[in-house]
Design an enzyme around this catalytic site. Structure first.
Site, PDB file in Angstrom:
ATOM      1  N   HIS A  27       0.806  -1.219   0.000  1.00  0.00           N
ATOM      2  CA  HIS A  27       0.000   0.000   0.000  1.00  0.00           C
ATOM      3  C   HIS A  27       0.844   1.276   0.000  1.00  0.00           C
ATOM      4  O   HIS A  27       0.392   2.325   0.437  1.00  0.00           O
ATOM      5  CB  HIS A  27      -0.995  -0.005   1.160  1.00  0.00           C
ATOM      6  CG  HIS A  27      -2.109  -0.984   0.955  1.00  0.00           C
ATOM      7  ND1 HIS A  27      -3.245  -0.685   0.241  1.00  0.00           N
ATOM      8  CD2 HIS A  27      -2.239  -2.279   1.332  1.00  0.00           C
ATOM      9  CE1 HIS A  27      -4.028  -1.756   0.206  1.00  0.00           C
ATOM     10  NE2 HIS A  27      -3.439  -2.730   0.854  1.00  0.00           N
ATOM     11  N   GLY A 114      -8.649 -16.053  -6.341  1.00  0.00           N
ATOM     12  CA  GLY A 114      -9.000 -15.333  -5.131  1.00  0.00           C
ATOM     13  C   GLY A 114      -7.914 -15.250  -4.085  1.00  0.00           C
ATOM     14  O   GLY A 114      -8.175 -14.845  -2.958  1.00  0.00           O
ATOM     15  N   LEU A 117      -2.929 -13.041  -5.882  1.00  0.00           N
ATOM     16  CA  LEU A 117      -1.619 -13.249  -6.500  1.00  0.00           C
ATOM     17  C   LEU A 117      -1.547 -12.635  -7.888  1.00  0.00           C
ATOM     18  O   LEU A 117      -0.725 -13.019  -8.713  1.00  0.00           O
ATOM     19  CB  LEU A 117      -1.301 -14.743  -6.555  1.00  0.00           C
ATOM     20  CG  LEU A 117      -1.282 -15.448  -5.197  1.00  0.00           C
ATOM     21  CD1 LEU A 117      -1.031 -16.934  -5.358  1.00  0.00           C
ATOM     22  CD2 LEU A 117      -0.231 -14.833  -4.271  1.00  0.00           C
ATOM     23  N   SER A 118      -2.435 -11.681  -8.168  1.00  0.00           N
ATOM     24  CA  SER A 118      -2.385 -10.881  -9.392  1.00  0.00           C
ATOM     25  C   SER A 118      -2.674 -11.681 -10.646  1.00  0.00           C
ATOM     26  O   SER A 118      -2.014 -11.527 -11.673  1.00  0.00           O
ATOM     27  CB  SER A 118      -1.028 -10.170  -9.525  1.00  0.00           C
ATOM     28  OG  SER A 118      -0.805  -9.350  -8.426  1.00  0.00           O
ATOM     29  N   ASP A 164       1.818  -4.864 -10.068  1.00  0.00           N
ATOM     30  CA  ASP A 164       1.534  -6.237 -10.476  1.00  0.00           C
ATOM     31  C   ASP A 164       2.006  -6.506 -11.896  1.00  0.00           C
ATOM     32  O   ASP A 164       2.604  -7.550 -12.195  1.00  0.00           O
ATOM     33  CB  ASP A 164       0.033  -6.519 -10.368  1.00  0.00           C
ATOM     34  CG  ASP A 164      -0.473  -6.453  -8.946  1.00  0.00           C
ATOM     35  OD1 ASP A 164       0.357  -6.391  -8.019  1.00  0.00           O
ATOM     36  OD2 ASP A 164      -1.701  -6.458  -8.750  1.00  0.00           O
TER      37      ASP A 164
END
Length: 375
Positions: A27, A114, A117-118, A164
């Site tokens: 973040h 879900g 992990l991009s 990512d």
């Protein structure tokens, strides 16, 4: 499911793009910060064949049917559901002037759904390199990453950052990707746990993501509010040495804690890179643990499954552990002695059973290479 079964012809080649985990720097990306991802061996694989009618047909081993569309007719929103990602890749390449053509595409994946992990970034990158590769068009990997981000922002409608896609395109085996978002600069940092008799465990806690979109938006708004109050373009502009003064100027306690996380997390990335360059991987572990505490207490994006997994891993001997990804579910990473990997995982499984959580799943996570042609 084979390409021949779906399309009745042989493919021209296959291209892969991996998922990723972020070692540290969570973040900070939308605050012009620093991140340190690795690519996983788990990947999206796109097997492809040229066609000459300007149309793309895409099928997936995880979804029924075939979705077909004309490249010239693509516009944001014109293709939905999972096929929006390959359609978005084709759309942004067309909009950027690359002379891609029609194709049949078969998508396969061993990235868990879900898990944070991009997989969406990997799908965009894998589709992009396949469509470019079919026409022998060479594009710098970082540029493909930027195009994939634009596709997800503008075609899919997801306001994601660039980490990512950069990880999926630009990582190298045995290294973490040090990505300075403000400078748009990267460096390959040696990170090869097996070479030091270590292992990096990635554990999917199988927790359902809870109210994710609103929570992410609230945290981003808090960071933007703090930057405006402090008169800086982004929280990256606050030096670690000036943090206490900056916190004293903020009146809202929630905003203050969000700022503390971002500024201290950027410092933790810098410290981790210094240790990795010096070959001191074991000393990176406590930075993972400090990061998790900050994400739990200051950024407030963990859930019980993540906290139990981290606490159990540490109690079982992990050198460090933290949640990774956006939070509110997903995965943890734990740096462990190689001989301790199985006992640490067994301890997490036991703790989850005792708490009544769904059984976790572990991934092997040697730092791997970014997108490439595989056949």
């Amino acid at each position: 499911m084979s390409f021949q079964d779906v399309f009745g012809t042989a493919p021209d080649g296959s291209w892969r793009a991996p998922g990723r985990v972020n070692l540290i720097g969570e973040h900070t990306d939308y605050n012009d910060g620093l991140v340190l991802p690795i690519a996983l061996p788990n990947r999206i694989l796109v097997t492809a064949a040229r066609r000459d009618d300007g149309r793309i047909a895409v099928a997936s081993s995880g979804h029924p049917g075939v979705v077909e569309f004309a490249i010239d007719e693509l516009a944001p929103g014109s293709v939905g559901d999972w096929a929006a990602y390959p359609a978005g890749a084709a759309w942004i390449l067309r909009e950027s002037g690359y002379p891609i053509g029609g194709a049949n595409l078969l998508v396969d994946s061993d990235l868990p759904s879900g898990a944070g992990l991009s997989s969406s970034a990997a799908l965009l990158c894998a589709t992009s390199v396949a469509l470019l590769g079919l026409r022998d068009i060479e594009v710098d990997p970082a540029e493909v990453a930027r195009l994939a981000q634009k596709a997800e922002n503008q075609y899919v409608g997801a306001p994601v950052g660039l980490m990512d896609q950069m990880a999926s395109m630009c990582c190298t085996a045995g290294h973490a990707l040090f990505f300075d978002i403000r400078a748009m600069a990267t460096d390959q940092i040696p990170f090869d746990p097996p070479a030091d008799d270590l292992a990096l465990l990635v554990v999917d806690v199988k927790a359902p993501h809870r109210h994710v979109d609103g929570e992410y938006a609230a945290r981003r708004q808090s960071c933007e509010q703090a930057a405006a109050e402090l008169g800086v373009p982004a929280l990256r502009s606050i030096a670690f040495e000036d943090l206490d003064d900056a916190l004293a100027r903020l009146t809202d306690d929630v905003v203050r804690r969000r700022v503390r996380h971002v500024v201290t997390e950027i410092r933790r990335v810098e410290d981790a890179v210094t240790l990795m360059r010096a070959g001191k991987l074991r000393e990176v572990g406590p930075l993972f643990t400090a990061s998790h505490a900050s994400l739990r207490d200051d950024f407030e994006i963990t859930v019980p499954e993540l906290d139990v997994a981290v606490d159990t891993a540490l109690a079982a001997g992990a050198l460090g552990a933290r949640m990774t990804g956006g939070g509110f579910g997903g995965c943890i990473i734990a740096l462990v002695e190689a001989a301790a990997a199985e006992p640490v995982l067994a301890a997490i499984e036991k703790a989850f059973a005792e708490h009544g959580f769904s059984a976790p799943a572990a991934l092997n996570a040697p730092p791997s290479a970014g997108a490439s042609r595989v056949s």
